[in-house]
Design an enzyme around this catalytic site. Structure first.
Site, PDB file in Angstrom:
ATOM      1  N   LEU A 369       0.610  -1.036  -0.169  1.00 33.98           N
ATOM      2  CA  LEU A 369       0.145   0.233   0.012  1.00 33.98           C
ATOM      3  C   LEU A 369       0.655   1.343  -0.211  1.00 33.98           C
ATOM      4  CD1 LEU A 369      -2.698  -1.210   2.471  1.00 33.98           C
ATOM      5  CD2 LEU A 369      -2.959  -1.189   0.573  1.00 33.98           C
ATOM      6  N   CYS A 370       0.267   2.346  -0.392  1.00 37.27           N
ATOM      7  CA  CYS A 370       1.465   3.729  -0.156  1.00 37.27           C
ATOM      8  C   CYS A 370       0.381   4.108   0.481  1.00 37.27           C
ATOM      9  CB  CYS A 370       0.267   4.307  -2.103  1.00 37.27           C
ATOM     10  SG  CYS A 370       0.639   3.872  -3.244  1.00 37.27           S
ATOM     11  N   THR A 371       1.248   3.776   1.757  1.00 40.88           N
ATOM     12  CA  THR A 371       1.131   4.584   3.123  1.00 40.88           C
ATOM     13  C   THR A 371       2.401   3.816   3.348  1.00 40.88           C
ATOM     14  OG1 THR A 371       0.141   4.600   4.928  1.00 40.88           O
ATOM     15  CG2 THR A 371      -0.634   2.980   3.709  1.00 40.88           C
TER      16      THR A 371
END
Length: 419
Positions: A369-371
């Site tokens: 995920l982009c976090t």
């Protein structure tokens, strides 16, 4: 000259519930690599949860051996509502506890006696209450408003429903991971308001069963659990004395914890069982004709589950090594630290297809995920990892799949299976 001593890093409690053979983790008598191969064949390259029936059986058996025979064990479905898990534990325990209309449908689908199902929750809709009344389960009432709505529905339906009062006591379960009582709470009726509510119930066409007194969860301190149980029984007698009808059902909650993080050890049940036996005898005036229930969720299923994901990439960044997998917080929010941890701590983690190795390295295991919150393990020492390896997170049978934001960023959902 004073010697500087560096304290040892706390270790996880030994994860011995799953054996190892050929350096591969075994689940349900199978190598985890075989299970992963079957998942991939039928569902593609997707992370999965796997739950071992035998580990659940051992948890129940340990409780049966250590707790008095007078204690009825109920499974709190919110920990893991997968229908196959619920059906298995319905056959192993004495009843089920649900917290929604959806969970009620799963519980009724097991075929157990509806009278051994209880329904709690501070925001039951009229549809929830109607379904519970029609099914004949025990409804744990959480407010005078809910009492009024149950009464009105019961009159409309021509049914005398089984009800209990969920009590918010003026004490809490000390050192618990999640406190559910003491002070202002959305859960239950404040203990000081219960006597008046009991008189009100007496005036209505309701079948009063007793009380649900739940203080907190995830506790690893026997002394704290014993203290809370002592206070729970004392409060139950006090409230029973104020009731115009006999007590037939007493849910004392659960609170038994399991070790997740470094430094935590498994809970010793012996002293808890001995104290409960003394309480049953001391309060025999309210317990001899009552069903005394211990409601457990996490304790029965958490250790029976693994979350398994596959390594996609291994990369270095400014001196640190990151293992990137196809699984993450969208499947296992609790392991990422976003399910109530103030300071993030690591779950026990292993490389399931290479449990030990002469070549070890310190890595952080992250998801796709982009976090920056998508962390499954931070700076843990593991056998040297390569793409295609299987990363497994222990203690994942509770509050995993159903408690995670599966749709976050549009990645595929995890798979669940029972072996």
């Amino acid at each position: 000259m004073n010697q500087i001593v560096t304290p040892a890093t706390p270790q996880h409690a030994p994860m011995t519930q799953f054996p190892v053979a050929g350096n591969i983790l075994q689940v349900g008598g199978q190598p985890l690599t075989d299970i992963a191969r079957q998942v991939r064949q039928h569902h593609g390259q997707r992370p999965f949860y796997v739950y071992d029936r035998e580990v659940m059986n051992r948890q129940v058996q340990a409780l049966r051996e250590q707790l008095p025979a007078g204690i009825h064990l109920h499974y709190a479905m919110k920990a893991n509502p997968m229908p196959e898990v619920v059906s298995h534990l319905a056959a192993q325990t004495d009843g089920l506890d649900v917290a929604s209309h959806g969970e009620l449908a799963i519980a009724l689908g097991t075929g157990i006696d509806p009278a051994s199902i209880s329904f709690a929750g501070p925001g039951k809709s009229s549809a929830d209450l109607r379904a519970a009344i029609e099914a004949g389960v025990i409804i744990n009432m959480e407010s005078s408003g809910e009492l009024q709505r149950i009464t009105e529905l019961a009159l409309q339906m021509g049914i005398r429903p089984k009800v209990a009062v969920r009590v918010n006591p003026d004490f809490e379960l000390k050192t618990s991971g999640m406190k559910m009582s003491g002070g202002p709470k959305p859960f239950g009726v404040d203990a000081e308001q219960v006597p008046a509510m009991l008189q009100d119930i007496h005036q209505r066409e309701l079948d009063f069963m007793g009380f649900h007194i739940f203080c907190g969860s995830q506790n690893l301190k026997s002394d704290a659990i014993i203290d809370a149980q002592n206070k729970t029984f004392a409060l139950a007698r006090q409230l029973a004395d104020a009731a115009p009808m006999p007590l037939r059902w007493l849910n004392i909650g659960g609170g038994l914890g399991i070790p997740y993080f470094p430094g935590e050890q498994r809970l010793a049940l012996g002293a808890i069982g001995e104290n409960l036996q003394s309480l049953l005898e001391h309060y025999s005036d309210i317990t001899c004709d009552s069903e005394v229930v211990m409601e457990l969720g996490r304790y029965l299923v958490a250790e029976a589950g693994l979350y398994v994901c596959e390594v996609i990439d291994v990369k270095s960044s400014r001196g640190e090594t990151f293992v990137v997998t196809n699984g993450g917080l969208h499947h296992h929010l609790a392991a990422s630290g976003n399910f109530g941890q103030v300071i993030r701590k690591n779950y026990p983690v292993c490389v399931a297809n290479r449990m030990t190795s002469d070549s070890m390295e310190t890595v952080s295991v992250v998801g796709p995920l982009c976090t920056p919150l998508d962390i499954l393990a931070s700076k843990m020492t593991l056998p040297k990892v390569q793409p295609g390896d299987l990363i497994a997170l222990y203690q994942s049978g509770a509050y995993g799949f159903s408690a995670s934001p599966q749709n976050f960023l549009g990645h595929p959902e995890a798979i669940e299976l029972v072996v």
